[in-house]
Design a protein around this motif. Structure first.
Motif, PDB file in Angstrom:
ATOM      1  N   PHE A 247       0.755  -1.339   0.107  1.00  0.00           N
ATOM      2  CA  PHE A 247      -0.039   0.052   0.145  1.00  0.00           C
ATOM      3  C   PHE A 247       0.962   1.226  -0.098  1.00  0.00           C
ATOM      4  CE2 PHE A 247       0.806  -0.654   4.429  1.00  0.00           C
ATOM      5  CZ  PHE A 247       0.980   0.635   4.746  1.00  0.00           C
ATOM      6  N   VAL A 248       0.514   2.229  -0.376  1.00  0.00           N
ATOM      7  CA  VAL A 248       0.931   3.737  -0.743  1.00  0.00           C
ATOM      8  C   VAL A 248       0.440   4.445   0.512  1.00  0.00           C
ATOM      9  CG1 VAL A 248       1.104   5.520  -2.069  1.00  0.00           C
ATOM     10  CG2 VAL A 248       1.103   3.493  -3.167  1.00  0.00           C
ATOM     11  N   PHE A 249       1.279   5.200   1.131  1.00  0.00           N
ATOM     12  CA  PHE A 249       0.990   6.288   2.163  1.00  0.00           C
ATOM     13  C   PHE A 249       1.711   7.643   1.926  1.00  0.00           C
ATOM     14  CE2 PHE A 249       4.026   3.496   4.132  1.00  0.00           C
ATOM     15  CZ  PHE A 249       4.868   4.700   4.909  1.00  0.00           C
ATOM     16  N   PHE A 250       1.403   8.577   2.662  1.00  0.00           N
ATOM     17  CA  PHE A 250       2.151   9.886   2.346  1.00  0.00           C
ATOM     18  C   PHE A 250       2.566  10.423   3.584  1.00  0.00           C
ATOM     19  CE2 PHE A 250       2.521  13.841  -0.046  1.00  0.00           C
ATOM     20  CZ  PHE A 250       2.294  14.882   1.054  1.00  0.00           C
ATOM     21  N   VAL A 251       3.903  10.696   3.595  1.00  0.00           N
ATOM     22  CA  VAL A 251       4.377  11.606   4.493  1.00  0.00           C
ATOM     23  C   VAL A 251       4.398  13.193   4.257  1.00  0.00           C
ATOM     24  CG1 VAL A 251       6.783  12.144   5.861  1.00  0.00           C
ATOM     25  CG2 VAL A 251       6.002   9.901   5.080  1.00  0.00           C
ATOM     26  N   GLY A 252       3.758  13.667   5.114  1.00  0.00           N
ATOM     27  CA  GLY A 252       3.299  15.257   4.770  1.00  0.00           C
ATOM     28  C   GLY A 252       4.338  16.447   4.868  1.00  0.00           C
ATOM     29  N   GLY A 258      16.123  13.610  -0.963  1.00  0.00           N
ATOM     30  CA  GLY A 258      17.109  12.688  -0.134  1.00  0.00           C
ATOM     31  C   GLY A 258      16.237  12.435   1.039  1.00  0.00           C
ATOM     32  N   GLU A 259      15.657  13.579   1.734  1.00  0.00           N
ATOM     33  CA  GLU A 259      15.192  13.477   3.140  1.00  0.00           C
ATOM     34  C   GLU A 259      13.835  12.732   2.921  1.00  0.00           C
ATOM     35  OE1 GLU A 259      16.272  18.005   4.846  1.00  0.00           O
ATOM     36  OE2 GLU A 259      14.427  17.714   3.721  1.00  0.00           O
ATOM     37  N   ALA A 260      13.173  12.725   1.685  1.00  0.00           N
ATOM     38  CA  ALA A 260      12.004  12.089   1.352  1.00  0.00           C
ATOM     39  C   ALA A 260      12.242  10.424   1.366  1.00  0.00           C
ATOM     40  CB  ALA A 260      11.282  12.376   0.039  1.00  0.00           C
ATOM     41  N   MET A 261      13.362  10.051   0.889  1.00  0.00           N
ATOM     42  CA  MET A 261      14.000   8.807   0.993  1.00  0.00           C
ATOM     43  C   MET A 261      13.987   8.168   2.367  1.00  0.00           C
ATOM     44  SD  MET A 261      16.422   8.605  -2.397  1.00  0.00           S
ATOM     45  CE  MET A 261      16.942   6.647  -2.120  1.00  0.00           C
ATOM     46  N   GLN A 262      14.570   9.003   3.106  1.00  0.00           N
ATOM     47  CA  GLN A 262      14.992   8.737   4.558  1.00  0.00           C
ATOM     48  C   GLN A 262      13.698   8.356   5.534  1.00  0.00           C
ATOM     49  OE1 GLN A 262      17.870   7.857   5.674  1.00  0.00           O
ATOM     50  NE2 GLN A 262      18.825   7.933   3.643  1.00  0.00           N
ATOM     51  N   ALA A 263      12.603   9.448   4.976  1.00  0.00           N
ATOM     52  CA  ALA A 263      11.360   9.438   5.791  1.00  0.00           C
ATOM     53  C   ALA A 263      10.755   8.209   5.331  1.00  0.00           C
ATOM     54  CB  ALA A 263      10.540  10.832   5.340  1.00  0.00           C
ATOM     55  N   CYS A 264      10.736   7.682   4.109  1.00  0.00           N
ATOM     56  CA  CYS A 264       9.994   6.417   3.891  1.00  0.00           C
ATOM     57  C   CYS A 264      10.666   5.089   4.595  1.00  0.00           C
ATOM     58  CB  CYS A 264       9.980   6.261   2.480  1.00  0.00           C
ATOM     59  SG  CYS A 264       8.924   7.221   1.550  1.00  0.00           S
ATOM     60  N   ARG A 265      12.057   5.305   4.654  1.00  0.00           N
ATOM     61  CA  ARG A 265      12.872   4.202   5.150  1.00  0.00           C
ATOM     62  C   ARG A 265      12.565   4.177   6.664  1.00  0.00           C
ATOM     63  NH1 ARG A 265      18.159   5.020   1.785  1.00  0.00           N
ATOM     64  NH2 ARG A 265      17.547   4.170  -0.285  1.00  0.00           N
ATOM     65  N   ALA A 272       7.718   5.391  -3.229  1.00  0.00           N
ATOM     66  CA  ALA A 272       6.880   4.502  -4.281  1.00  0.00           C
ATOM     67  C   ALA A 272       7.318   4.808  -5.603  1.00  0.00           C
ATOM     68  CB  ALA A 272       5.382   5.026  -4.198  1.00  0.00           C
ATOM     69  N   LEU A 273       6.980   3.768  -6.347  1.00  0.00           N
ATOM     70  CA  LEU A 273       7.235   3.820  -8.043  1.00  0.00           C
ATOM     71  C   LEU A 273       5.927   4.392  -8.602  1.00  0.00           C
ATOM     72  CD1 LEU A 273       8.721   0.156  -8.510  1.00  0.00           C
ATOM     73  CD2 LEU A 273       9.969   2.168  -8.066  1.00  0.00           C
ATOM     74  N   VAL A 274       6.077   5.053  -9.817  1.00  0.00           N
ATOM     75  CA  VAL A 274       4.916   5.448 -10.484  1.00  0.00           C
ATOM     76  C   VAL A 274       3.876   4.680 -10.658  1.00  0.00           C
ATOM     77  CG1 VAL A 274       4.449   6.692 -12.747  1.00  0.00           C
ATOM     78  CG2 VAL A 274       6.590   7.331 -11.610  1.00  0.00           C
ATOM     79  N   GLY A 275       4.234   3.455 -11.068  1.00  0.00           N
ATOM     80  CA  GLY A 275       3.131   2.518 -11.375  1.00  0.00           C
ATOM     81  C   GLY A 275       2.607   2.060  -9.977  1.00  0.00           C
ATOM     82  N   GLY A 332       6.056  16.710  -0.239  1.00  0.00           N
ATOM     83  CA  GLY A 332       6.161  15.463   0.839  1.00  0.00           C
ATOM     84  C   GLY A 332       6.707  14.492   0.033  1.00  0.00           C
ATOM     85  N   ALA A 333       6.281  13.069   0.523  1.00  0.00           N
ATOM     86  CA  ALA A 333       6.690  11.726   0.007  1.00  0.00           C
ATOM     87  C   ALA A 333       5.609  10.715   0.014  1.00  0.00           C
ATOM     88  CB  ALA A 333       7.834  11.484   0.636  1.00  0.00           C
ATOM     89  N   TYR A 334       5.627   9.984  -1.201  1.00  0.00           N
ATOM     90  CA  TYR A 334       4.620   8.905  -1.190  1.00  0.00           C
ATOM     91  C   TYR A 334       5.677   7.656  -1.101  1.00  0.00           C
ATOM     92  CZ  TYR A 334       0.867  11.851  -2.812  1.00  0.00           C
ATOM     93  OH  TYR A 334      -0.160  12.792  -2.751  1.00  0.00           O
TER      94      TYR A 334
END
Length: 382
Positions: A247-252, A258-265, A272-275, A332-334
């Motif tokens: 599932f996909v979720f959003f970090v707001g 670079g910060e988005a990558m770390q936030a998801c990890r 998330a990938l585009v698909g 943000g980040a998906y």
């Protein structure tokens, strides 16, 4: 004379495919041993699911074989055999073989079962009964439920060779679409003015609303450039993807790439990938009016309920800001978390994706909240 030559040359470089169904004009052979397939011999299933392709005998010859073959998207070369059976034993073949079996619901049943379906399994299959010099067959179509999305290089419009387009779709959890998949997407509302590669090496683009910049005032349809040189020619890509198990979720909060990558990890996930974002939008009605980084460096957001301040477009879709400077702290980040890792049930996933804007901690236990978002509980509040 010169004008006529120009017109002929133009027509040879550009053609238009309209929404016309052309039936098979070959004379249908009356079946002796096999039952006729249904009027619409199509089986539909999502990626990761199972499917049974029906093939039933009327009666058994004394000596016979049943051969299952995948016909598409192969256009030439050796047959793509999936399974051969003589009624007593069977043998699987090729890449599909390990996931293929015969249903054998009764003595006359030669139906093919495919498990853990993949995007590439979409296409036409032939069940052929071979009885000495006699043979007959039925054709069944397996359609993987999915969505077609246009994809462009971060370097700009029309930058992909055929191979690069194929690799780009694979990197975004997809595969190059077939013409049938693009056609279906057009009937469901896809209108796109940039031409893209398809899996068979042809190039097309779908138009619902004719306009001067997109082929002129021709009728709506699939505009076609036909087969192109797979090495020298460059276009965008039309990718095809299906349901995912995660599932996909959003970090707001505003983040750099670079910060988005770390936030998801930090959430036990990845960007998330585009698909994956398109899949969440299409199959789980994910709607979020916030731009977010994706793994390819693009910024997008999914809209199922169009409104004025969310892109200003009347149709639902996945909006894009292109590929901004990765040092900008504006989005943000998906994030995407796979099912195997988080063990979230399908019901919980649907609730998160469909109702996230209105979800509060009071609607789930603290334990559930920690399992879904271990470090950022505020994501559940808007």
């Amino acid at each position: 004379m010169n004008c006529a030559a120009i017109l002929i040359l133009t027509a040879s470089c550009f053609s238009w495919t309209s929404a016309i169904y052309l039936p098979n004009r070959q004379e249908t052979k009356k079946l002796k041993y096999l039952l006729e397939p249904p009027v619409y011999a199509e089986v539909t299933s999502p990626r990761g699911g199972n499917a049974t392709l029906p093939c039933v005998l009327r009666f058994k010859p004394s000596h016979y074989k049943v051969k299952w073959t995948k016909l598409e998207p192969l256009r030439s070369g050796s047959e793509n055999i999936v399974m051969i059976s003589n009624g007593l034993a069977h043998k699987p073949y090729g890449l599909l073989g390990p996931r293929a079996s015969l249903r054998k619901a009764h003595a006359m049943d030669a139906s093919l079962r495919l498990s853990n379906l993949e995007l590439e399994d979409d296409g036409r299959y032939r069940c052929e009964l071979i009885n000495g010099i006699e043979d007959e067959s039925v054709i069944i179509t397996l359609r993987i439920e999915g969505i077609v999305f246009p994809y462009q290089s971060k370097n700009g419009r029309y930058k992909f060779t055929y191979k690069e387009a194929k690799e780009a779709c694979a990197e975004q959890d997809g595969t190059l679409a077939t013409f049938k998949q693009l056609y279906r997407a057009w009937t469901e509302g896809l209108d796109w003015c940039n031409a893209g590669w398809l899996i068979d090496g042809t190039v097309h683009y779908p138009i619902l609303h004719p306009r001067e910049a997109c082929g002129g005032e021709l009728l709506p349809g699939i505009r076609s450039y036909g087969p192109r040189d797979r090495i020298r020619d460059h276009f965008d890509a039309f990718c095809f993807t299906s349901r995912t198990t995660g599932f996909v979720f959003f970090v707001g909060e505003p983040l750099t790439f670079g910060e988005a990558m770390q936030a998801c990890r930090g959430e036990g996930a990845e960007l998330a990938l585009v698909g994956q974002l398109y899949s969440a939008w299409r199959f789980l009605s994910y709607d979020r009016c916030d731009g977010g980084w994706l793994k390819d460096g693009s910024v997008r957001f999914p809209i199922t309920t169009p409104r004025g301040r969310c892109g200003g477009i009347h149709e639902a879709g996945v909006r894009t800001f292109g590929y901004p400077n990765k040092t900008l702290r504006l989005y943000g980040a998906y994030c995407y978390r796979g099912h195997d890792r988080d063990q979230v049930s399908a019901t919980q996933t649907a609730v998160l994706l469909c109702h996230l804007p209105a979800l509060t901690l009071g609607e789930m236990s603290v334990t559930e909240a920690h399992e879904l978002f271990p470090t950022r509980l505020t994501h559940l509040q808007v």
